[in-house]
Write an enzyme that holds these catalytic residues in place. Sequence first.
Site, PDB file in Angstrom:
ATOM      1  N   CYS A  78       0.887  -1.279   0.036  1.00 33.87           N
ATOM      2  CA  CYS A  78       0.193   0.254   0.013  1.00 33.87           C
ATOM      3  C   CYS A  78       0.750   1.304   0.003  1.00 33.87           C
ATOM      4  O   CYS A  78       1.821   1.255   0.471  1.00 33.87           O
ATOM      5  CB  CYS A  78      -0.946  -0.101   1.193  1.00 33.87           C
TER       6      CYS A  78
ATOM      7  N   ARG B 186       4.578   1.044  -6.242  1.00 36.99           N
ATOM      8  CA  ARG B 186       4.586   0.128  -5.158  1.00 36.99           C
ATOM      9  C   ARG B 186       3.567  -1.057  -5.401  1.00 36.99           C
ATOM     10  O   ARG B 186       3.565  -2.037  -4.597  1.00 36.99           O
ATOM     11  CB  ARG B 186       4.078   0.689  -3.832  1.00 36.99           C
TER      12      ARG B 186
ATOM     13  N   TRP C  18      -2.796  -2.615  -1.650  1.00 40.94           N
ATOM     14  CA  TRP C  18      -2.608  -3.808  -2.102  1.00 40.94           C
ATOM     15  C   TRP C  18      -3.096  -4.880  -1.309  1.00 40.94           C
ATOM     16  O   TRP C  18      -2.695  -5.237  -0.069  1.00 40.94           O
ATOM     17  CB  TRP C  18      -0.806  -3.891  -2.279  1.00 40.94           C
TER      18      TRP C  18
ATOM     19  N   ASN D 258      -1.923   0.779   5.973  1.00 36.09           N
ATOM     20  CA  ASN D 258      -0.903  -0.006   5.276  1.00 36.09           C
ATOM     21  C   ASN D 258      -0.413  -1.114   6.303  1.00 36.09           C
ATOM     22  O   ASN D 258      -0.144  -0.499   7.612  1.00 36.09           O
ATOM     23  CB  ASN D 258       0.312   0.953   4.893  1.00 36.09           C
ATOM     24  N   GLY D 259      -0.449  -2.374   6.236  1.00 36.58           N
ATOM     25  CA  GLY D 259       0.014  -3.167   7.149  1.00 36.58           C
ATOM     26  C   GLY D 259      -1.034  -4.326   7.416  1.00 36.58           C
ATOM     27  O   GLY D 259      -2.063  -4.431   6.770  1.00 36.58           O
TER      28      GLY D 259
ATOM     29  N   GLU E 150      19.630 -21.625  -7.758  1.00 38.81           N
ATOM     30  CA  GLU E 150      19.182 -20.296  -7.845  1.00 38.81           C
ATOM     31  C   GLU E 150      20.156 -19.476  -8.089  1.00 38.81           C
ATOM     32  O   GLU E 150      19.938 -18.264  -8.921  1.00 38.81           O
ATOM     33  CB  GLU E 150      18.142 -19.915  -6.627  1.00 38.81           C
TER      34      GLU E 150
ATOM     35  N   LYS F  67      20.185 -16.715 -11.186  1.00 37.38           N
ATOM     36  CA  LYS F  67      20.279 -15.349 -11.236  1.00 37.38           C
ATOM     37  C   LYS F  67      21.343 -14.917 -12.237  1.00 37.38           C
ATOM     38  O   LYS F  67      21.392 -13.873 -12.731  1.00 37.38           O
ATOM     39  CB  LYS F  67      20.653 -14.990  -9.879  1.00 37.38           C
TER      40      LYS F  67
ATOM     41  N   GLU G 249      20.367 -15.123 -15.910  1.00 39.60           N
ATOM     42  CA  GLU G 249      19.258 -14.132 -16.334  1.00 39.60           C
ATOM     43  C   GLU G 249      19.989 -12.725 -16.344  1.00 39.60           C
ATOM     44  O   GLU G 249      19.627 -11.728 -17.379  1.00 39.60           O
ATOM     45  CB  GLU G 249      18.317 -14.074 -15.230  1.00 39.60           C
TER      46      GLU G 249
ATOM     47  N   HIS H 268      30.326 -37.682 -10.708  1.00 41.10           N
ATOM     48  CA  HIS H 268      29.597 -38.339 -11.669  1.00 41.10           C
ATOM     49  C   HIS H 268      29.750 -37.559 -12.907  1.00 41.10           C
ATOM     50  O   HIS H 268      28.834 -38.065 -13.902  1.00 41.10           O
ATOM     51  CB  HIS H 268      28.317 -38.615 -11.174  1.00 41.10           C
TER      52      HIS H 268
ATOM     53  N   LYS I 118       8.096 -10.569 -17.044  1.00 43.75           N
ATOM     54  CA  LYS I 118       7.827 -10.805 -15.577  1.00 43.75           C
ATOM     55  C   LYS I 118       6.671 -12.084 -15.483  1.00 43.75           C
ATOM     56  O   LYS I 118       6.802 -12.782 -14.633  1.00 43.75           O
ATOM     57  CB  LYS I 118       7.262  -9.569 -15.137  1.00 43.75           C
TER      58      LYS I 118
END
Length: 630
Positions: free
Chosen positions: A2, A35, A83, A109-110, A499, A503, A506, A522, A625
């Site tokens: 938010c 945001r 949000w 917000n929260g 991961e 990164k 990408e 192996h 995205k």
Amino acid sequence: MCGIVGYVGRTSGRADAGHTALDVVLEGLRRLEYRGYDSAGIAVVADGEISSRKKSGKLSNLLAELDARPLPESLTGIGHTRWATHGGPTDQNAHPHLSDGGKLALIHNGIIENFAELKLELVAKGVEFASETDTEVAAALLGDIFRNKLGGDVSDGGLTRAMELACQRLEGAFTLLAVHADQPDVVVAARRNSPLVVGLGEGENFLGSDVSGFIDYTRRAVELGQDQIVTITADSVTITDFFGAPAEGKEYHVNWDPESAEKGGFPSFMEKEIHDQPDAVGQTLLGRSDIHGKLTLDELRIDPALLKSVDKIIVLACGTSAYAGQVAKYAIEHWCRIPTEVELSHEFRYRDPIVDANTLIVSISQSGETMDTLMAVRYAKEQGAKTVSICNTNGSTIPRESDAVLYTHAGPEIAVASTKAFLAQITAAYLLGLYLAQLRGNKFQGEIKDILADLAKIPAKIQRILDNEGQIKELGEAMADAKSVLFLGRHVGFPVAMEGALKLKELAYIHAEGFAAGELKHGPIALIEEGQPVFVVVPSPRGRDSLHSKVVSNIQEVRARGAKTIVIAEEGDEAVKAYAEHVFYIPETPTLLAPLLATVPLQIFALALATAKGYDVDQPRNLAKSVTVE
Ligand code: F6R
């Protein structure tokens, strides 16, 4: 997450500056759009009344509403971009929420953790609620205190005093902004574990979730502390704690331009999002357990009896989200003793998988729109499985089509490559695993409480890594010419290694591979030649000893063949120093939680290396995205 704006000006100030509350608040909301939000609203005080407008969807919907039903001119106002968390993104759930017979407006917000209990109390007093939000409960509480406890007396603090008393009752994380028709020249705000900044003007003052909310009007800002209340008028800013004791904020000058303000002063959204990670994990944990450490996943609306009968879990996801699933598999199997598979969504339905009514499908998707995952979830439902979605985007398709949803509260992730959503996904999947263990009696309540306590320490530990990011950044910059980087890990360190490699692929377009360290001999060891950089994610020496010593042996194997080893290890692990060119230490934590820390230096490394190569880290080539095609 938010966005919040507040404004108070005065007539003479307005004559000079030409600002009305509507101008300032709308401009602030536009600046805070980055945001992410799914509804917006505004309230102004004029002619002894509150007037408010709110609309789901983009700001343009609110603007159309304001055109159709203009607000009166005013110098006091608050505005909000929402949000969604508690309750879907509808007009009704949008903020502001009103109370005290429409004379008080509140934005928030929260997450208010004890809203259900407060709501029962207020309903018993005859309060009626029109939305599903926790915010409306806070508005009603504030209105009740203002009117019934303080008798609507504005001579002795009025709204500020009511805010103090309300905050003493609220649990969770919140930024609240309120206006009242009986105090037309005042905005009162409060903050606990949620952002709020004051902007200082001449004959006008501002409030914002961050400085973007008022950057077009002033560069003088005041940072508030935890559990503080601020009351602004056109000429004054008064700060107190929740009990009315005077407090002070820290004034500073904002030297960001408006564009970098949207990125929190960071050069890219990705860097900002990496730095958002303490919050992403913290917010995802918030409100999901009671003080006894009992998980209360209210949104998981699947009959507990069905969850008890689950004999297999299949995690469906793609890319980074699938690595989050792979991390979670170790924890879920360990805690719940339920066989858990992790399957790439696009492979799942083409292999005739064995799925039935006792299978629990857990899909993990940041966007909630990934077509591969959506189709896999649909297929599993057709086979009779129960489906839970772990998702960061409220109201998106996958959670809508699933039987239940556990939202991650990472806030919008704008950079294409996922960072904070990954950590939030692992956190949410861990909560789900612990919930199943609680339900099925695999763990004692005390054990679950201890794990939750360890999880609660993670945000501060991530922050420590971020505070010391200089060393890993330097290495990333120095390695800008690397042609290939390998990543090794064992146990939960294996998906972390993959991961880390993803990164780098990408962002920096470098060949990178993540391997299970035990798999080296192996085959992959043939790749090692003189100078080959190899990252190794080393498990805690305090964990299962054999795991640590096996990884140390793997480091020696690659070093013996000329590799340049870069090690992520736990603080205090002196043994690894002898085998590494570089060691990056992460704070001590139980082995299963270590991915929430070990991933962070790998993200920073990829970001620094790609930045040194001059690449756009927010929008890497060829990537989208939200992948809405199969
Ligand atoms: C990598 C990345 C992707 C996504 C994948 C799934 O940085 O962001 O690999 O994780 O495309 O996306 P979601 O989570 O939206 O389903």
